[in-house]
Design a protein around this motif. Structure first.
Motif, mmCIF file in Angstrom:
data_model
loop_
_atom_site.group_PDB
_atom_site.id
_atom_site.type_symbol
_atom_site.label_atom_id
_atom_site.label_comp_id
_atom_site.label_asym_id
_atom_site.label_seq_id
_atom_site.Cartn_x
_atom_site.Cartn_y
_atom_site.Cartn_z
ATOM 1 N N ASP A 50 -8.272 5.016 6.325
ATOM 2 C CA ASP A 50 -8.261 6.447 6.036
ATOM 3 C C ASP A 50 -7.134 7.153 6.783
ATOM 4 N N SER A 51 -6.941 8.425 6.482
ATOM 5 C CA SER A 51 -5.817 9.186 7.044
ATOM 6 C C SER A 51 -5.906 9.325 8.556
ATOM 7 N N VAL A 54 -4.165 6.357 10.002
ATOM 8 C CA VAL A 54 -2.715 6.501 9.806
ATOM 9 C C VAL A 54 -2.149 7.493 10.818
ATOM 10 N N ASN A 55 -2.848 8.594 11.063
ATOM 11 C CA ASN A 55 -2.400 9.569 12.064
ATOM 12 C C ASN A 55 -2.364 8.958 13.461
ATOM 13 N N ASN A 71 -0.705 4.202 0.115
ATOM 14 C CA ASN A 71 -0.485 5.612 0.384
ATOM 15 C C ASN A 71 -0.121 5.833 1.847
ATOM 16 N N ALA A 86 2.551 9.885 4.252
ATOM 17 C CA ALA A 86 2.469 10.705 5.464
ATOM 18 C C ALA A 86 3.016 9.955 6.669
#
Length: 131
Positions: A42-43, A46-47, A72, A75
């Motif tokens: 999930d994002s 990634v962050n 994806n 970002a």
């Protein structure tokens, strides 16, 4: 801190809890900090990877493309471009969407076929950077 971000691109509905390339990296480079995630992460993960790279001296990104699936990571790579962080990117296999994201990075090596080739290249980088 010298570090590696390891990204796996897996087929849809395929979750791998181990990766032979990742295992080899950890065995051959025990002094490097390694953070790994995949295209199913999930994002928030990634962050965290972006924060991890910000703290790294000479970050290396290793991407293991086991599928040409949607990845994806826009970002992630947009953040690297904005921060102008000098990164070394190594890609085993290929992924057409990913190729677009890494195109602007000058230090990239694409198309590794075998884990051993990635390890040899990482050995050269670590020797050059005195890691």
């Amino acid at each position: 801190m010298h570090s590696i971000i390891f990204i796996s691109i897996l087929p849809v509905n395929d979750f791998a809890f181990s990766n032979t390339l990742l295992k080899s990296i950890r065995e051959n480079f025990p002094k490097l900090s390694v953070f790994d995630f995949d295209n199913h992460s999930d994002s928030l993960v990634v962050n965290y990877a972006i924060e991890f790279i910000e703290k790294a001296e000479s970050p290396i990104i290793v991407i293991d493309c086991m599928a040409d699936e949607q990845a994806n990571f826009r970002a992630f790579f947009n953040a690297l471009v904005k921060k102008k962080k000098e990164v070394e990117i190594l890609v085993k296999g290929s992924n057409s969407l990913l190729d677009k994201f890494i195109k602007p990075f000058p230090k990239k090596t694409l198309g590794f076929k075998a884990n051993e080739d990635v390890i040899k290249h990482l050995t050269k980088i670590s020797t050059d950077q005195n890691i």
